[in-house]
Structure formats: structure tokens, C-alpha cells
Design a protein around this motif. Structure first.
Motif, short mmCIF file in Angstrom:
data_model
loop_
_atom_site.label_atom_id
_atom_site.label_comp_id
_atom_site.label_asym_id
_atom_site.label_seq_id
_atom_site.Cartn_x
_atom_site.Cartn_y
_atom_site.Cartn_z
N VAL A 113 -14.16 -30.21 27.47
CA VAL A 113 -13.59 -29.00 27.79
C VAL A 113 -12.97 -28.13 26.75
CG1 VAL A 113 -12.84 -27.14 29.73
CG2 VAL A 113 -13.79 -29.58 30.49
N LEU A 114 -13.72 -26.99 26.26
CA LEU A 114 -12.87 -26.25 25.29
C LEU A 114 -12.37 -25.02 25.78
CD1 LEU A 114 -15.42 -26.49 22.31
CD2 LEU A 114 -13.52 -28.04 22.59
N THR A 115 -10.96 -25.12 25.86
CA THR A 115 -10.51 -23.80 26.43
C THR A 115 -10.81 -22.60 25.79
OG1 THR A 115 -8.37 -24.11 25.13
CG2 THR A 115 -8.20 -25.15 27.27
N HIS A 116 -11.03 -22.94 24.52
CA HIS A 116 -11.41 -21.49 23.69
C HIS A 116 -12.09 -21.95 22.42
CE1 HIS A 116 -7.18 -21.82 22.65
NE2 HIS A 116 -7.52 -20.98 21.75
N LEU A 117 -12.65 -21.07 21.62
CA LEU A 117 -13.30 -21.61 20.57
C LEU A 117 -12.34 -21.43 19.22
CD1 LEU A 117 -17.27 -20.93 21.06
CD2 LEU A 117 -15.77 -22.81 21.70
N HIS A 118 -11.05 -21.03 19.38
CA HIS A 118 -10.39 -20.86 18.13
C HIS A 118 -10.40 -22.47 17.32
CE1 HIS A 118 -7.65 -17.42 19.39
NE2 HIS A 118 -9.03 -17.10 18.89
N ASN A 119 -10.42 -22.31 16.17
CA ASN A 119 -10.61 -23.50 15.36
C ASN A 119 -9.54 -24.55 15.36
OD1 ASN A 119 -8.61 -22.63 13.56
ND2 ASN A 119 -10.25 -21.73 12.19
N ASP A 120 -8.52 -24.21 15.95
CA ASP A 120 -7.50 -25.38 16.24
C ASP A 120 -7.81 -26.09 17.19
OD1 ASP A 120 -6.42 -23.04 17.16
OD2 ASP A 120 -4.63 -23.87 17.56
N HIS A 121 -8.65 -25.68 18.16
CA HIS A 121 -8.82 -26.56 19.67
C HIS A 121 -10.51 -27.09 19.65
CE1 HIS A 121 -5.57 -24.57 22.04
NE2 HIS A 121 -5.40 -23.79 20.90
N MET A 122 -11.13 -26.77 18.61
CA MET A 122 -12.36 -27.58 18.82
C MET A 122 -12.92 -28.49 17.48
SD MET A 122 -13.52 -25.13 16.01
CE MET A 122 -15.39 -25.59 15.90
N GLY A 123 -11.87 -28.66 16.73
CA GLY A 123 -12.17 -29.53 15.40
C GLY A 123 -13.07 -30.71 15.67
N TRP A 124 -12.48 -31.60 16.48
CA TRP A 124 -13.11 -32.98 16.54
C TRP A 124 -14.42 -32.82 17.44
CZ3 TRP A 124 -11.88 -36.50 13.17
CH2 TRP A 124 -10.59 -36.70 12.52
N ALA A 125 -14.73 -31.77 18.00
CA ALA A 125 -15.99 -31.50 18.72
C ALA A 125 -17.08 -30.92 17.70
CB ALA A 125 -15.71 -30.53 19.85
N VAL A 126 -16.88 -30.55 16.57
CA VAL A 126 -17.95 -30.35 15.79
C VAL A 126 -18.92 -31.49 15.31
CG1 VAL A 126 -18.44 -29.52 13.47
CG2 VAL A 126 -16.61 -28.26 14.72
N PRO A 127 -20.25 -31.28 15.66
CA PRO A 127 -20.98 -32.65 15.44
C PRO A 127 -20.89 -33.25 14.37
CG PRO A 127 -22.25 -30.98 16.89
CD PRO A 127 -20.77 -30.35 16.28
N ARG A 128 -20.64 -32.62 13.29
CA ARG A 128 -20.68 -33.33 11.72
C ARG A 128 -19.67 -34.16 11.55
NH1 ARG A 128 -18.80 -28.71 7.32
NH2 ARG A 128 -16.84 -28.50 8.29
N ASP A 129 -18.35 -34.05 12.41
CA ASP A 129 -17.23 -34.83 12.22
C ASP A 129 -16.78 -35.24 13.41
OD1 ASP A 129 -16.74 -33.38 10.01
OD2 ASP A 129 -15.97 -31.58 10.76
N SER A 130 -17.49 -35.37 14.55
CA SER A 130 -16.88 -35.65 15.94
C SER A 130 -17.25 -37.25 16.20
CB SER A 130 -17.62 -34.93 17.02
OG SER A 130 -17.31 -35.53 18.30
N PRO A 131 -16.39 -38.15 16.83
CA PRO A 131 -16.74 -39.33 16.97
C PRO A 131 -17.41 -39.46 18.57
CG PRO A 131 -14.45 -38.90 17.58
CD PRO A 131 -15.09 -37.73 16.88
N PHE A 132 -17.33 -38.29 19.09
CA PHE A 132 -17.82 -37.99 20.58
C PHE A 132 -19.38 -37.64 20.61
CE2 PHE A 132 -13.42 -36.39 20.26
CZ PHE A 132 -12.69 -37.68 20.57
N THR A 133 -20.12 -38.58 20.15
CA THR A 133 -21.59 -38.08 19.85
C THR A 133 -22.32 -37.90 21.22
OG1 THR A 133 -22.05 -40.45 19.78
CG2 THR A 133 -21.71 -39.33 17.73
#
Length: 266
Positions: A113-133
Motif C-alpha cells: 500500500v503506497l500512502t502516496h506517490l512522492h518518491n521517498d515512499h515508493m522507491g522499492w516498489a518500482v519494478p526495475r528495482d523491486s524485490p517484490f515481484t
């Protein structure tokens, strides 16, 4: 080991991704705060102010789990080196390591759950970087629409939204959502148009993961204080005052993103 808070049969785990100075003086971030309010806030939360008065910002996410079941992750930190937050926040973050220390494997994370899309809250959800595939990612449609409209000014749409849509993993909300027993997403707009929080309940126990509904203890001293980082300060104030009032009535704990201690009472 990460700090935890029990909410009945659920466990909420505080995950520190990083810590670093805020990019503007705090007096500019809260221009209406008085000297007395700053003094009270510093007594309440001394860990986020240096002797020189600089605001130190923790970057924190939360994992929520019932027993050994699947994990709901609330917010995804600043991300690795090269993440969108790198122009102002102290990347690389260490959220994957913090999860491992808590005994959580990336595959255990079923929902983000992303509380909002500011870039300090979604960094590890970005598919290119995310371990949560495999995790579904939940955001409010109002935030998605905001970044689609400004896709050439910020990278959230191109790096986060479009790839997640292509993978079929983005769930866009228009308001509240029950995630399952004891978990509810609640809309708390104002910081961004689609800001949301997560309410955790079990019996008489409850906890609210606040995101950026509040970002400094001075907003606990006076919830009406305007924050320069809010997109709609009046709406953010209304959401904050209502949420804190309801939390106080319930006796809820607050799980906060940027204060020194992760778990606080309103």
C-alpha cells in the motif's frame, strides 16, 4: 532488530530505510509554528533535531502480518542508488535488509500500500528495482492521475505506474478499501490528492499507519499547522485533525513515517 507493535493478533513492524537531513529549514516547512511549539516538539521528539536546529528525517515503512501469513507492506521507501529520490534523499535505502532482519522474505510480501506517490515512499516498489515481484501495489487513482498529467516532470508514471499496469499488479482506488481481517485503507487526502493511511484493528486494539498525514511532532502539538509540503494545506489539515481525533477516541497507536520513534500516541 526492527521495532514491533502488537495489535491483537497482528504484528506491525517498523522498517527504517534511511535517515538524512531535510532539504529545507524546518521553519520554512512550518512557517506558522511558534518558538514555544518548536520547543514542545523538540522535547517530544528530540531525535529529529540536531544541536544546530537542523531537521533530520527518518524514512520508514511498515510491514503488517498475522502470524506467519502473507505480509502487507505500507510504503516502499526511498529505494536503491539511482532511485527517483536520489536528488534529495539519502539513497541507497536498506528496506530489503530491514525486512530480512525481521524475518520477512520478499516473496512474503503480498500487498504494497503506497500512502502516496512522492518518491521517498515508493522507491522499492518500482519494478526495475523491486524485490517484490509478485505483490499487488495499491494507490489512489487521484495520485495516479496527478502523475500521469505531469509525466514529463516526474518519473513516477513512467517508472512505477505504467510498468505495474503492464504487469497487472496496480490496483487503483477511489476511497477506502478493506484489505482483509483487521486491515483497512482509508483515504486521507491533502498532502497529495490521493494520500491514504492504513488502519489496523483487532478487537479493542488499533493502530493507524499515517504516511505523511503528519511529518513532524510539531503537528501533534498543533495539528492545524500548515506544512509547506502539502499539496492542499486546508484539505491536509482537515484530514489530519479528523484522523488524530478519531485515533485519540479509539486509543490508537500512530505508526509514523518521519518522526524519531516509529510508534506514538496521538
Amino acid at each position: 532488530m526492527p521495532l514491533t507493535q502488537a495489535v491483537g493478533r497482528l504484528t506491525v513492524i517498523a522498517l527504517d530505510d534511511a535517515q538524512g537531513p531535510y532539504f529545507r529549514p524546518r521553519a520554512e516547512a512550518f512557517p506558522d509554528a511558534t518558538a514555544e511549539q518548536w520547543a514542545a516538539a523538540d522535547r517530544a521528539d528530540p531525535a529529529v533535531v540536531t544541536p544546530e536546529g537542523e531537521w533530520v528525517l527518518p524514512f520508514r515503512s511498515y510491514a503488517i502480518r498475522h502470524g506467519d501469513g502473507p505480509v502487507t507492506l505500507v510504503d516502499a521507501g526511498i529505494g536503491p542508488a539511482g532511485a527517483l529520490a536520489a536528488d534529495w534523499a539519502p539513497v541507497p535505502g536498506r528496506l530489503p535488509e530491514a525486512l530480512a532482519e525481521a524475518g520477512v522474505r520478499p516473496g512474503d510480501v503480498e500487498t504494497i500500500v503506497l500512502t502516496h506517490l512522492h518518491n521517498d515512499h515508493m522507491g522499492w516498489a518500482v519494478p526495475r528495482d523491486s524485490p517484490f515481484t509478485r505483490a499487488r501495489v495499491i494507490a489512489q487513482r487521484a495520485d495516479v492521475d496527478l502523475y500521469e498529467a505531469h509525466r514529463h516532470e516526474a518519473g513516477q508514471f513512467d517508472l512505477l505506474v505504467e510498468p505495474l499496469r503492464a504487469e497487472g499488479r496496480l490496483q487503483e482506488l477511489d476511497g477506502d478499501l478493506d484489505l482483509g481481517p483487521g486491515l483497512r485503507v482509508v483515504a486521507t487526502p491533502g498532502h497529495t490528492p490521493g494520500h491514504q493511511s492504513v488502519l489496523v484493528t483487532d478487537g479493542d486494539d488499533s493502530l493507524l499507519v499515517t504516511g505523511d498525514l503528519l511529518v513532524h511532532a510539531v503537528q501533534l502539538i498543533d495539528p492545524g499547522l500548515a506544512y509547506a509540503g502539502d499539496g492542499d494545506p486546508a484539505r491536509a489539515r482537515s484530514s489530519r485533525e479528523r484522523a488524530l481525533e478519531e485515533a485519540a477516541k479509539r486509543g490508537s497507536t500512530l505508526a509514523v513515517s518521519h518522526l524519531g520513534e516509529p510508534f506514538r500516541k496521538p
